[in-house]
Design a protein around this motif. Structure first.
Motif, PDB file in Angstrom:
ATOM      1  N   TRP A  34       0.946  -0.991  -0.095  1.00  0.00           N
ATOM      2  CA  TRP A  34      -0.108   0.057  -0.018  1.00  0.00           C
ATOM      3  C   TRP A  34       0.952   1.358  -0.063  1.00  0.00           C
ATOM      4  O   TRP A  34       0.657   2.278  -0.730  1.00  0.00           O
ATOM      5  CB  TRP A  34      -0.954   0.049   1.341  1.00  0.00           C
ATOM      6  N   VAL A  35       1.970   1.092   0.725  1.00  0.00           N
ATOM      7  CA  VAL A  35       2.868   2.480   0.646  1.00  0.00           C
ATOM      8  C   VAL A  35       3.627   2.602  -0.440  1.00  0.00           C
ATOM      9  O   VAL A  35       3.421   3.855  -1.211  1.00  0.00           O
ATOM     10  CB  VAL A  35       3.779   2.199   1.977  1.00  0.00           C
ATOM     11  N   ARG A  36       3.850   1.711  -1.150  1.00  0.00           N
ATOM     12  CA  ARG A  36       4.575   1.798  -2.454  1.00  0.00           C
ATOM     13  C   ARG A  36       3.751   2.419  -3.564  1.00  0.00           C
ATOM     14  O   ARG A  36       4.019   3.144  -4.422  1.00  0.00           O
ATOM     15  CB  ARG A  36       5.261   0.558  -2.964  1.00  0.00           C
ATOM     16  N   ARG A  37       2.351   1.941  -3.437  1.00  0.00           N
ATOM     17  CA  ARG A  37       1.356   2.570  -4.434  1.00  0.00           C
ATOM     18  C   ARG A  37       1.063   3.900  -3.899  1.00  0.00           C
ATOM     19  O   ARG A  37       0.275   4.689  -4.988  1.00  0.00           O
ATOM     20  CB  ARG A  37      -0.064   1.631  -4.167  1.00  0.00           C
ATOM     21  N   ASN A  38       1.352   4.497  -2.669  1.00  0.00           N
ATOM     22  CA  ASN A  38       0.850   5.928  -2.391  1.00  0.00           C
ATOM     23  C   ASN A  38       1.904   7.037  -1.831  1.00  0.00           C
ATOM     24  O   ASN A  38       1.635   7.646  -1.098  1.00  0.00           O
ATOM     25  CB  ASN A  38      -0.146   5.867  -1.187  1.00  0.00           C
TER      26      ASN A  38
END
Length: 257
Positions: free
Chosen positions: A135-139
Motif C-alpha cells: 500500500w505504501v509503494r502505491r501511495n
C-alpha cells in the motif's frame, strides 16, 4: 463472518455438520451465510460481532474458509467480551474521538482473538506488514503519516510501529527510503528542479531533501545528477567515434592519450 460471545446462560447452534454448545465466557466464529440453527437453553445474554471478510485480510488474518468453530478462552477474548458489553451501553453518548479510540481497541483485541484461532500458517504479522508495504509503494506521493496508515489498515499506531520495530526499522524510515529511491530515479531521468522533486516526494523543502538524500546515498542530489550526466556525455562521445567497424582508428585513440 460473525463472532458470538456468550455472557451468561447456554446456547447451541448448528452450522453445516457441526453443532457447538456455548456457555458463559465462551465464544465461536461462524459464517452467517451458511445457514445456522440456534437453540437457547434458558435465559442468556450474548453479543454478536459481525466481521466483514475483507477486514480479516486487512488485519493480517487469512480469510476463514471453514465450518463453525469454538474459540479458545484467552485473555484477549475475555477483554473483548467485556469491552463490547460496556460499549453497548456507552456508545450512543460517546464523542467521535472516543468512538474512534473504542473502535481501535476492539480491532486490537479482535486481531489477537482471530490470530489465536487461525492456528498454523504464515505469520499474520508478516502478512500484514507485506500488505502495508504494498500500500505504501502505491501511495508514496500521498500523506503517509503513521496515523493515516494505521487507520487505513484498521490497526492502532502502536501496532503499526511494532510491525516495523520487529525488523529494527520504523514506518517513517521505511517510507522515507522508498521516497528517496523514487526521487533518485526522477533526478536521473528528468531535468526537474531539485525543489520540485523534493516537493513531489513530500520533503519539507530542498535543503531537508538534500540532507536526507546525502545521508542515504553519500552524495547530494546535484552531485548524483552531475555524475550521471558526465557518464552520459562520455558515452555519447565514445559513441560518436564508433563506426560500423568499431572505433574510428588508432590515430584517434593515440590522440586522446
Amino acid at each position: 463472518m460473525a463472532l458470538v460471545l456468550v455472557g451468561r446462560g447456554e446456547e447451541s447452534f448448528t452450522s453445516g455438520d457441526h453443532t457447538i454448545r456455548l456457555s458463559g465466557g465462551q465464544a465461536a466464529l461462524w459464517e452467517p451465510r451458511s445457514g445456522s440453527a440456534f437453540t437457547v437453553h434458558g435465559p442468556m445474554r450474548k453479543r454478536n460481532l459481525l466481521i466483514p471478510r475483507e477486514l480479516l485480510a486487512t488485519i493480517g488474518v487469512r480469510t476463514f474458509e471453514m465450518e463453525a468453530r469454538a474459540l479458545p478462552r484467552t485473555p484477549s477474548l475475555w477483554l473483548l467480551g467485556g469491552l463490547l458489553t460496556q460499549l453497548w451501553d456507552e456508545l450512543p453518548a460517546m464523542a467521535p474521538q472516543e468512538v474512534s479510540a473504542a473502535r481501535n481497541a476492539v480491532l486490537e483485541l479482535l486481531t489477537s482473538v482471530l490470530r489465536t484461532s487461525a492456528g498454523s500458517g504464515p505469520t499474520p504479522s508478516r502478512e500484514l506488514r507485506a500488505q502495508i508495504d504494498q500500500w505504501v509503494r502505491r501511495n508514496l506521493e500521498a500523506d503517509l503519516a503513521p496515523a493515516v496508515a494505521a487507520k487505513f489498515h484498521a490497526v492502532s499506531v502502536r501496532t503499526l510501529s511494532r510491525l516495523y520495530r520487529a525488523d529494527g526499522d520504523s514506518f517513517a524510515r521505511h517510507v522515507r527510503r522508498l521516497r528517496l529511491d523514487r526521487a533518485r530515479s526522477q533526478l536521473l531521468a528528468s531535468d526537474d528542479p531539485i525543489s520540485t522533486i523534493a516537493h513531489r516526494w513530500r520533503f519539507a523543502d530542498a535543503s531537508h531533501f538534500t540532507r536526507r538524500f546525502t545521508e542515504e546515498y553519500g552524495q547530494s542530489p546535484s552531485e548524483v545528477r552531475a555524475v550521471a550526466r558526465d557518464g552520459v556525455a562520455l558515452d555519447a562521445g565514445v559513441a560518436g567515434r564508433v563506426g560500423r567497424g568499431g572505433l574510428a582508428g588508432p590515430a584517434v585513440i593515440a590522440g586522446r592519450e
